[in-house]
Design a protein around this motif. Structure first.
Motif, short mmCIF file in Angstrom:
data_model
loop_
_atom_site.label_atom_id
_atom_site.label_comp_id
_atom_site.label_asym_id
_atom_site.label_seq_id
_atom_site.Cartn_x
_atom_site.Cartn_y
_atom_site.Cartn_z
N MET A 1 0.85 -1.19 0.00
CA MET A 1 0.00 0.00 0.00
C MET A 1 0.89 1.24 0.00
N ILE A 2 1.19 1.71 -1.18
CA ILE A 2 2.06 2.89 -1.31
C ILE A 2 1.27 4.15 -1.01
N ASN A 3 1.83 4.99 -0.16
CA ASN A 3 1.22 6.28 0.13
C ASN A 3 2.32 7.33 0.22
N ASP B 1 -2.06 11.76 -6.90
CA ASP B 1 -2.66 10.72 -6.06
C ASP B 1 -1.61 10.16 -5.12
N ARG B 2 -2.00 9.21 -4.28
CA ARG B 2 -1.08 8.73 -3.25
C ARG B 2 0.06 7.90 -3.83
N TRP B 3 -0.03 7.51 -5.07
CA TRP B 3 1.08 6.82 -5.72
C TRP B 3 2.09 7.80 -6.32
N GLY B 4 1.75 9.09 -6.34
CA GLY B 4 2.67 10.10 -6.87
C GLY B 4 2.45 10.45 -8.32
N ASN B 5 1.41 9.91 -8.95
CA ASN B 5 1.09 10.29 -10.32
C ASN B 5 0.63 11.75 -10.36
N LEU B 6 1.10 12.49 -11.36
CA LEU B 6 0.85 13.93 -11.40
C LEU B 6 0.31 14.39 -12.74
N ILE B 7 -0.57 15.40 -12.69
CA ILE B 7 -0.94 16.16 -13.88
C ILE B 7 -0.72 17.64 -13.55
N PRO C 1 4.64 10.02 -14.10
CA PRO C 1 4.27 8.79 -13.39
C PRO C 1 4.86 8.78 -11.98
N GLY C 2 4.18 8.14 -11.08
CA GLY C 2 4.60 8.12 -9.69
C GLY C 2 5.97 7.54 -9.44
N LYS D 1 8.78 10.99 -5.09
CA LYS D 1 8.92 10.34 -3.78
C LYS D 1 7.93 10.87 -2.77
N HIS D 2 7.64 12.19 -2.85
CA HIS D 2 6.71 12.79 -1.88
C HIS D 2 5.71 13.70 -2.59
N VAL D 3 4.46 13.67 -2.11
CA VAL D 3 3.43 14.57 -2.60
C VAL D 3 2.92 15.36 -1.41
#
Length: 218
Positions: free
Chosen positions: A1-3, A162-168, A208-209, A213-215
């Motif tokens: 569970m990656i967060n 999102d909690r996986w680090g994917n960004l737009i 991509p996440g 490493k951190h959001v």
């Protein structure tokens, strides 16, 4: 569970004195101002900053420069109408400057993210920017050898994550963020919105996440 969602202080606490930091933004567009403010509060020193410009007015990157925490900056546009903080530091010999043409800056950051050893570029050939650098003629055109810009940390600004680090990103605020995220050992992204997994269309994800490493939600 990656967060990868974390607090601003928690994300920035791993930055050490003497770090090389990529800071996204084109002027104020896409500049991670809240992350920069948090970095200022940490009180780190002897930093090397890589960014498109050397700050605007007295906020964000310019504010960081005013603290004396930065020993060197690599950028394309150090002087603008409101770059008085950088001007004062440079004229008094308190900061070192390396001017890098904007295309070369992007290319060198990309080279680091892509694992390339170096790149040949025609930009700068025959100018002072090429002095002391290897040059080569390829198919009748002259090129300058430029090396990747690696960094310890990247501070970038995105729109949603999102909690996986994917960004737009939002429009032109995208600028240097995606390539900087790839080029640093640790990328920290501030976002306006944190969404649930699956809420970001995979076709719209720019970073991509795996590169984040951190959001931090701000």
């Amino acid at each position: 569970m990656i967060n990868k969602i974390t607090s601003l202080t928690g994300a920035l606490s791993q930055i050490q004195d003497g770090a090389t930091i990529l800071i996204g933004g084109f002027g104020s567009a896409g500049q991670p101002a809240e992350l920069i403010d948090g970095l200022i509060e940490l009180g780190r020193k002897d930093l090397t900053i890589v960014s498109n410009n050397a700050g605007n007015g007295d906020y964000g990157l310019a504010k960081l420069l005013s603290t004396g925490a930065v020993k060197k900056i690599l950028c394309s546009f150090p002087r603008q109408a409101d770059s008085y903080i950088f001007d004062e530091l440079y004229r008094s010999g308190k900061i070192e400057l390396e001017v890098v043409p904007q295309g070369n800056l992007a290319c060198r950051i990309q080279a680091a993210g892509m694992g390339l050893g170096a790149v040949y570029t025609p930009t700068g050939f025959g100018t002072v920017l090429a002095e002391g650098k290897e040059t080569r003629e390829i198919e009748g055109k002259h090129y300058v050898l430029e090396y990747p810009i690696h960094a310890d940390i990247a501070l970038i600004k995105a729109y949603k994550g999102d909690r996986w680090g994917n960004l737009i990103y939002r429009k032109s605020a995208r600028n240097f963020g995606p390539i900087m995220a790839m080029a640093a050992k640790c990328s920290i992204a501030q976002v306006s919105q944190v969404v649930d997994l699956g809420d970001l269309d995979p076709e719209e994800v720019i970073t991509p996440g795996i590169f984040v490493k951190h959001v931090v939600k701000v």
